[in-house]
Design an enzyme around this catalytic site. Structure first.
Site, short mmCIF file in Angstrom:
data_model
loop_
_atom_site.label_atom_id
_atom_site.label_comp_id
_atom_site.label_asym_id
_atom_site.label_seq_id
_atom_site.Cartn_x
_atom_site.Cartn_y
_atom_site.Cartn_z
N TYR A 76 0.84 -1.21 0.00
CA TYR A 76 0.00 0.00 0.00
C TYR A 76 0.87 1.25 0.00
CZ TYR A 76 -3.80 3.20 0.83
OH TYR A 76 -4.70 4.21 0.67
N PHE A 128 -7.78 22.15 -23.77
CA PHE A 128 -8.06 20.72 -23.90
C PHE A 128 -9.26 20.41 -23.00
CE2 PHE A 128 -7.84 16.20 -23.03
CZ PHE A 128 -7.94 15.76 -24.34
N THR A 129 -10.07 19.47 -23.44
CA THR A 129 -11.37 19.22 -22.81
C THR A 129 -11.29 19.04 -21.29
OG1 THR A 129 -11.07 16.90 -23.39
CG2 THR A 129 -12.40 18.24 -24.90
N ASP A 219 1.45 20.94 -19.85
CA ASP A 219 0.75 19.68 -20.07
C ASP A 219 1.71 18.88 -20.94
OD1 ASP A 219 -0.63 17.52 -21.01
OD2 ASP A 219 -2.52 18.58 -21.33
N LYS A 262 -0.08 8.23 -23.17
CA LYS A 262 0.31 8.58 -24.54
C LYS A 262 1.80 8.29 -24.72
CE LYS A 262 -3.67 11.04 -23.91
NZ LYS A 262 -4.47 10.94 -22.67
N ARG A 386 -13.41 16.05 -33.08
CA ARG A 386 -12.75 17.09 -32.29
C ARG A 386 -13.22 18.44 -32.83
NH1 ARG A 386 -10.16 14.94 -27.64
NH2 ARG A 386 -12.37 15.20 -27.39
N PHE A 453 -18.94 14.90 -25.40
CA PHE A 453 -18.53 14.10 -26.55
C PHE A 453 -18.41 12.61 -26.22
CE2 PHE A 453 -14.16 13.55 -25.13
CZ PHE A 453 -13.99 14.64 -24.27
N1 PM9 Z 1 -6.39 12.81 -24.19
C1 PM9 Z 1 -7.16 11.81 -26.19
O1 PM9 Z 1 -7.77 10.90 -26.75
C2 PM9 Z 1 -7.95 10.87 -23.98
C3 PM9 Z 1 -9.33 11.16 -23.76
S1 PM9 Z 1 -10.17 12.41 -24.70
C4 PM9 Z 1 -10.61 13.49 -23.44
O2 PM9 Z 1 -6.51 12.66 -26.81
C5 PM9 Z 1 -4.02 16.10 -23.10
C6 PM9 Z 1 -3.30 16.95 -24.08
C7 PM9 Z 1 -4.69 14.96 -23.52
C8 PM9 Z 1 -5.40 14.18 -22.54
C9 PM9 Z 1 -6.17 13.07 -22.93
C10 PM9 Z 1 -5.37 14.60 -21.19
C11 PM9 Z 1 -6.08 13.82 -20.14
C12 PM9 Z 1 -4.70 15.73 -20.85
N2 PM9 Z 1 -4.05 16.46 -21.80
O3 PM9 Z 1 -6.98 10.86 -20.53
O4 PM9 Z 1 -6.99 11.72 -18.23
O5 PM9 Z 1 -4.64 14.62 -24.79
O6 PM9 Z 1 -5.05 10.41 -19.02
O7 PM9 Z 1 -5.40 12.66 -19.87
C13 PM9 Z 1 -7.14 11.86 -24.75
P1 PM9 Z 1 -6.16 11.34 -19.37
#
Ligand code: PM9
Length: 461
Positions: A76, A128-129, A219, A262, A386, A453
């Site tokens: 843990y 970003f969303t 980011d 990513k 997008r 979305f």
């Molecule tokens: N990006 C993408 O498909 C995953 C879900 S779509 C909302 O591009 C940036 C630049 C991203 C991103 C996720 C996140 C969030 C932050 N910044 O999905 O929570 O492209 O790990 O990261 C998606 P998490």
């Protein structure tokens, strides 16, 4: 040049295990997309042939990463994998403090809560969303300060992720530096089409923000891809390694959020990194409320180990040449076929300009949403909208945001598909392009409150 001088290149790996795919008929796909409310997020993955929904969590891990999974220490507290991840983070990114989170948005939540007060302004290079939503939920307002070229899909600017210093200065002047907790710099900029920020621009932003005592939070989700573009396009960087460029980017900032799903070649995980001790202490206290103890933050020990190894693999020059090279290969095929795509081709995907592909549709008839549905129906290729659906609504007025860019993203997972898959994708897009005038718009029949979305449903007009 003789024929013998030609040196093609290929991926710096070989395939050890494969996942078999189901082939479907056009009739089955028409039925599946209708049942999914014309939203590719609501399709079953087993009904998809080539999955270009996202590059997030969809990478193929290496044998080294899989063996790392077997070394998971699932204690843990104080797992050895946390210390390995911390060491990799310090070696390749150079920040002082690490807080693991279950994925990127977990880090965004903690950062926003620690740094943003009600009424604050957060300038950034295109929204970003999830990032913008967490800023808003914490009481802040996002202001876009990206260069104008980023909003024009045909503009060939090599660094369309750059911040417009005049716009940033005007925001500082208008609201005052004490209302700006940090500038959020994304490398690369996802919604602009995976476009990079130049080192020169980042350094200029650093100079300006330091003058006003404002922090820069990165980011850094696709930082190695951004570094590849700097290496290829920016004067003075051709001989520097991607690892060195990545570290130089980080050294010009005060902290970062990271989705490890990513660049870092893992299926789950993320983190928040900071240089400021007080902010770190507050964040490591908050993380136990939302994610888990500060030495795992919602990740299993084995996942932290795979991420530590993935970070190292992600900054290898040969890896990045093949990763971005595959995206550029698809982009070139699209350009040859005169498909309107965002130029230059970005780091993680090819983005089709749906306004130009379907000029007979109004933006509130959701051209990118319907184009994604059509691409699935044609050959089982799943892509992502997008555009207006992703942009959501203005929380104050309730109106749709109408983003200039209305895009369909063909996102390429890392180390997963072959060049032959890229050929099949390009052919399918060409087929849909040929019959584009017959494509009708959509109307939204179900709209969730947050990040619509993901779950919105549509019917054909
Ligand atoms: N990006 C993408 O498909 C995953 C879900 S779509 C909302 O591009 C940036 C630049 C991203 C991103 C996720 C996140 C969030 C932050 N910044 O999905 O929570 O492209 O790990 O990261 C998606 P998490």
């Amino acid at each position: 040049m003789s024929k013998l001088d030609k040196r093609s290149w290929a991926e710096p790996f070989k395939i050890k295990m494969v996942e078999l795919l189901k082939m479907t008929t056009e009739e089955q796909r028409e039925k599946a997309i209708k049942e999914a409310g014309y939203n590719t997020f609501l399709l079953k993955s087993e009904d998809v042939y080539i999955d270009l929904l996202t590059d997030s969590g969809t990478s193929a891990m290496s044998d080294r990463q899989w063996s790392g999974m077997m070394m998971g220490d699932e204690a843990y507290a104080g797992s050895r994998n946390f210390y390995n991840l911390d060491a990799a983070m310090k070696k390749y990114y150079g920040y002082k403090y690490l807080i693991p989170t279950h994925q990127g948005r977990g880090a965004e939540n903690i950062l926003s809560q620690v740094m943003i007060k009600k009424g604050d302004i957060v300038p950034g290079n295109m929204y970003f969303t999830t990032t913008r939503l967490h800023q808003e939920l914490a009481g802040g307002t996002f202001v876009d300060v990206i260069i104008d070229e980023a909003h024009d899909s045909e503009n060939p600017h090599p660094f369309k992720g750059n911040i417009d210093l005049n716009k940033l200065e005007a925001v500082i002047k208008k609201y005052g530096a004490n209302k700006i907790p940090y500038v959020c710099v994304a490398v690369t900029v996802n919604l602009a089409g995976g476009q990079p920020v130049s080192m020169a621009n980042l350094k200029e932003v650093r100079k300006l923000t330091q003058k006003h005592d404002i922090k820069i939070m990165l980011d850094m989700t696709r930082i190695a891809e951004n570094a590849y573009f700097i290496q290829q396009r920016e004067k003075g960087y051709a001989r520097k390694s991607i690892a060195a460029i990545v570290k130089e980017i980080c050294s010009n900032t005060d902290g970062a959020t990271f989705s490890g799903k990513k660049d870092a070649l893992v299926n789950i995980g993320g983190f928040l990194v900071l240089n400021d001790k007080d902010a770190y202490e507050e964040a490591s206290n908050l993380v136990v409320v939302y994610e888990g103890l500060h030495t795992y933050g919602g990740m299993a020990g084995r996942d932290m180990e795979a991420m530590a190894i993935g970070i190292e693999e992600s900054v290898q020059d040969e890896h990045m040449k093949a990763r971005v090279g595959q995206v550029l290969y698809l982009g070139e095929m699209m350009k040859k076929a005169e498909i309107p795509i965002v130029q230059p081709t970005g780091g993680h995907g090819v983005f089709i300009d749906a306004k130009k592909f379907l000029p007979h549709l109004k933006q509130d008839q959701f051209p990118a949403q319907v184009l994604a549905a059509e691409l699935y129906a044609d050959a089982g290729i799943r892509t992502m909208e997008r555009g207006i659906v992703s942009a959501g609504r203005n929380a104050k007025t309730g109106d749709h945001y109408f983003p200039k860019l209305e895009l369909v993203r063909l996102t390429i997972p890392r180390r997963v598909y072959t060049q032959a898959h890229m050929d099949v994708i390009a052919e399918s897009v060409e087929r849909v392009y040929e019959r584009r005038t017959k494509i009708k718009g959509l109307k939204m029949i179900y709209e969730p409150k947050y990040l619509r979305f993901f779950q919105a449903r549509f019917s054909k007009l």
